[in-house]
Design a protein around this motif. Structure first.
Motif, PDB file in Angstrom:
ATOM      1  N   ASN A  67       0.826  -1.207   0.000  1.00 12.69           N
ATOM      2  CA  ASN A  67       0.000   0.000   0.000  1.00 12.69           C
ATOM      3  C   ASN A  67       0.860   1.258   0.000  1.00 12.69           C
ATOM      4  OD1 ASN A  67      -2.271  -1.673   0.134  1.00 12.69           O
ATOM      5  ND2 ASN A  67      -3.296  -0.343   1.583  1.00 12.69           N
ATOM      6  N   GLU A  68       1.942   1.267   0.760  1.00 19.43           N
ATOM      7  CA  GLU A  68       2.816   2.444   0.792  1.00 19.43           C
ATOM      8  C   GLU A  68       3.354   2.760  -0.599  1.00 19.43           C
ATOM      9  OE1 GLU A  68       4.452   2.008   5.378  1.00 19.43           O
ATOM     10  OE2 GLU A  68       5.624   1.144   3.738  1.00 19.43           O
ATOM     11  N   GLN A  69       3.791   1.735  -1.295  1.00 14.42           N
ATOM     12  CA  GLN A  69       4.346   1.954  -2.635  1.00 14.42           C
ATOM     13  C   GLN A  69       3.255   2.355  -3.622  1.00 14.42           C
ATOM     14  OE1 GLN A  69       7.512   2.361  -1.545  1.00 14.42           O
ATOM     15  NE2 GLN A  69       8.079   1.574  -3.540  1.00 14.42           N
ATOM     16  N   ALA A  70       2.073   1.788  -3.484  1.00 19.67           N
ATOM     17  CA  ALA A  70       0.954   2.185  -4.350  1.00 19.67           C
ATOM     18  C   ALA A  70       0.608   3.648  -4.123  1.00 19.67           C
ATOM     19  CB  ALA A  70      -0.258   1.292  -4.098  1.00 19.67           C
ATOM     20  N   VAL A  71       0.610   4.080  -2.863  1.00 24.17           N
ATOM     21  CA  VAL A  71       0.336   5.486  -2.543  1.00 24.17           C
ATOM     22  C   VAL A  71       1.380   6.388  -3.197  1.00 24.17           C
ATOM     23  CG1 VAL A  71       0.345   7.171  -0.639  1.00 24.17           C
ATOM     24  CG2 VAL A  71      -0.999   5.075  -0.457  1.00 24.17           C
ATOM     25  N   ALA A  72       2.638   5.979  -3.155  1.00 25.83           N
ATOM     26  CA  ALA A  72       3.697   6.785  -3.788  1.00 25.83           C
ATOM     27  C   ALA A  72       3.430   6.951  -5.277  1.00 25.83           C
ATOM     28  CB  ALA A  72       5.065   6.139  -3.547  1.00 25.83           C
ATOM     29  N   ALA A  92      -8.122  14.280 -16.474  1.00 23.28           N
ATOM     30  CA  ALA A  92      -8.753  14.683 -15.213  1.00 23.28           C
ATOM     31  C   ALA A  92      -9.444  13.510 -14.528  1.00 23.28           C
ATOM     32  CB  ALA A  92      -9.752  15.814 -15.461  1.00 23.28           C
ATOM     33  N   ARG A  93     -10.026  12.589 -15.313  1.00 22.93           N
ATOM     34  CA  ARG A  93     -10.670  11.405 -14.713  1.00 22.93           C
ATOM     35  C   ARG A  93      -9.658  10.548 -13.981  1.00 22.93           C
ATOM     36  NH1 ARG A  93     -12.090   7.547 -18.279  1.00 22.93           N
ATOM     37  NH2 ARG A  93     -10.395   8.314 -19.541  1.00 22.93           N
ATOM     38  N   VAL A  94      -8.485  10.374 -14.573  1.00 29.14           N
ATOM     39  CA  VAL A  94      -7.435   9.558 -13.951  1.00 29.14           C
ATOM     40  C   VAL A  94      -6.923  10.249 -12.691  1.00 29.14           C
ATOM     41  CG1 VAL A  94      -5.110   8.606 -14.262  1.00 29.14           C
ATOM     42  CG2 VAL A  94      -6.804   8.405 -16.098  1.00 29.14           C
ATOM     43  N   ARG A  95      -6.743  11.561 -12.752  1.00 25.41           N
ATOM     44  CA  ARG A  95      -6.289  12.297 -11.563  1.00 25.41           C
ATOM     45  C   ARG A  95      -7.291  12.145 -10.424  1.00 25.41           C
ATOM     46  NH1 ARG A  95      -4.764  15.897 -15.583  1.00 25.41           N
ATOM     47  NH2 ARG A  95      -6.592  17.198 -15.254  1.00 25.41           N
ATOM     48  N   SER A  96      -8.562  12.262 -10.725  1.00 25.11           N
ATOM     49  CA  SER A  96      -9.605  12.136  -9.696  1.00 25.11           C
ATOM     50  C   SER A  96      -9.639  10.719  -9.127  1.00 25.11           C
ATOM     51  CB  SER A  96     -10.960  12.510 -10.298  1.00 25.11           C
ATOM     52  OG  SER A  96     -11.982  12.325  -9.362  1.00 25.11           O
ATOM     53  N   TRP A  97      -9.599   9.726 -10.011  1.00 24.03           N
ATOM     54  CA  TRP A  97      -9.585   8.317  -9.577  1.00 24.03           C
ATOM     55  C   TRP A  97      -8.375   8.049  -8.692  1.00 24.03           C
ATOM     56  CZ3 TRP A  97      -5.606   5.075 -11.410  1.00 24.03           C
ATOM     57  CH2 TRP A  97      -5.682   3.753 -10.961  1.00 24.03           C
ATOM     58  N   ALA A  98      -7.199   8.514  -9.120  1.00 26.27           N
ATOM     59  CA  ALA A  98      -5.966   8.272  -8.365  1.00 26.27           C
ATOM     60  C   ALA A  98      -6.028   8.937  -6.990  1.00 26.27           C
ATOM     61  CB  ALA A  98      -4.752   8.768  -9.146  1.00 26.27           C
ATOM     62  N   ALA A  99      -6.575  10.137  -6.923  1.00 26.57           N
ATOM     63  CA  ALA A  99      -6.686  10.834  -5.632  1.00 26.57           C
ATOM     64  C   ALA A  99      -7.612  10.068  -4.693  1.00 26.57           C
ATOM     65  CB  ALA A  99      -7.185  12.262  -5.839  1.00 26.57           C
ATOM     66  N   GLY A 100      -8.729   9.582  -5.197  1.00 30.41           N
ATOM     67  CA  GLY A 100      -9.656   8.812  -4.365  1.00 30.41           C
ATOM     68  C   GLY A 100      -9.053   7.507  -3.891  1.00 30.41           C
ATOM     69  N   ARG A 140      -5.841   6.847  -3.634  1.00 27.79           N
ATOM     70  CA  ARG A 140      -4.761   7.166  -2.693  1.00 27.79           C
ATOM     71  C   ARG A 140      -5.339   7.372  -1.285  1.00 27.79           C
ATOM     72  NH1 ARG A 140      -2.337  12.473  -4.006  1.00 27.79           N
ATOM     73  NH2 ARG A 140      -3.900  13.157  -2.540  1.00 27.79           N
ATOM     74  N   THR A 141      -6.452   8.070  -1.183  1.00 26.24           N
ATOM     75  CA  THR A 141      -7.109   8.271   0.108  1.00 26.24           C
ATOM     76  C   THR A 141      -7.520   6.927   0.717  1.00 26.24           C
ATOM     77  OG1 THR A 141      -7.865  10.471  -0.511  1.00 26.24           O
ATOM     78  CG2 THR A 141      -9.088   9.362   1.253  1.00 26.24           C
ATOM     79  N   SER A 142      -8.077   6.057  -0.104  1.00 23.09           N
ATOM     80  CA  SER A 142      -8.491   4.735   0.359  1.00 23.09           C
ATOM     81  C   SER A 142      -7.292   3.908   0.839  1.00 23.09           C
ATOM     82  CB  SER A 142      -9.221   4.005  -0.775  1.00 23.09           C
ATOM     83  OG  SER A 142      -9.497   2.678  -0.429  1.00 23.09           O
TER      84      SER A 142
END
Length: 184
Positions: A50-55, A67-75, A77-79
């Motif tokens: 998970n740490e590496q995935a967050v990075a 923008a869709r990918v940025r939004s998906w990645a931000a969500g 990352r939070t999860s």
């Protein structure tokens, strides 16, 4: 939960043998009890995964062209950070160090230092394709590892968290953005 082994593993001290006077354990371990090898392997793998995935997910804000990918990645990352907030205390309850015992290991689903370097070298659609492919691998492998924990682990707190991660992975895999074509 095989998938990595290194010479460093052989240098780690073996666990002390159980005391001959210790009573047999018939109930599942309490939440403060030491981990059995399956539980320990699972939490010590899921945490750095998970740490590496967050990075990697963190790079999307600046490198993604969609923008869709940025939004998906931000969500996501939070999860993943939310999962880390549950995994780290589990490590502590098991008496395990919050260190990456898999540092430098190249194993399925683990975002490596080389992967992060490649991600930093691309932008736009190329980054998006790389990100989605790597995170898809991470989600599939971490689901597989977590399914193993639900079946073979002994700690109820670890098994509950593993089951929650399996469920989350199903949802997250269904949300992977399609980056195979289109503008980027």
């Amino acid at each position: 939960m095989a998938g990595c082994a290194s010479p460093a593993d052989a240098r780690r001290p073996a666990a002390p043998p159980p005391s001959a006077s210790a009573p047999p354990v018939s109930a599942p371990p309490a939440s403060g009890a030491p981990a059995d090898p399956t539980d320990a392997a699972w939490v010590q793998l899921m945490t750095p995964m998970n740490e590496q995935a967050v990075a990697l997910l963190s790079l999307a804000a600046e490198r993604s062209g969609d923008a869709r990918v940025r939004s998906w990645a931000a969500g996501l990352r939070t999860s993943q950070n939310g999962e880390l907030a549950r995994l780290r205390p589990l490590l502590a309850r098991m008496g395990l160090p919050d260190t990456n015992v898999h540092e430098g290991h190249d194993m399925p689903g683990m975002v490596t230092a080389d992967d992060l370097a490649r991600a930093r070298a691309v932008r736009g659609a190329a980054f998006d394709r790389f990100l989605v492919a790597e995170i898809g691998d991470h989600l599939r492998q971490s689901a597989e590892v977590s399914r193993s924990e639900t079946g073979a682990g002994t700690r109820q707190d670890a098994k509950r968290l593993a089951a929650a991660l399996v469920s989350a992975r199903r949802t997250e895999l269904a949300r992977l953005p399609d980056v195979s074509g289109g503008p980027g």
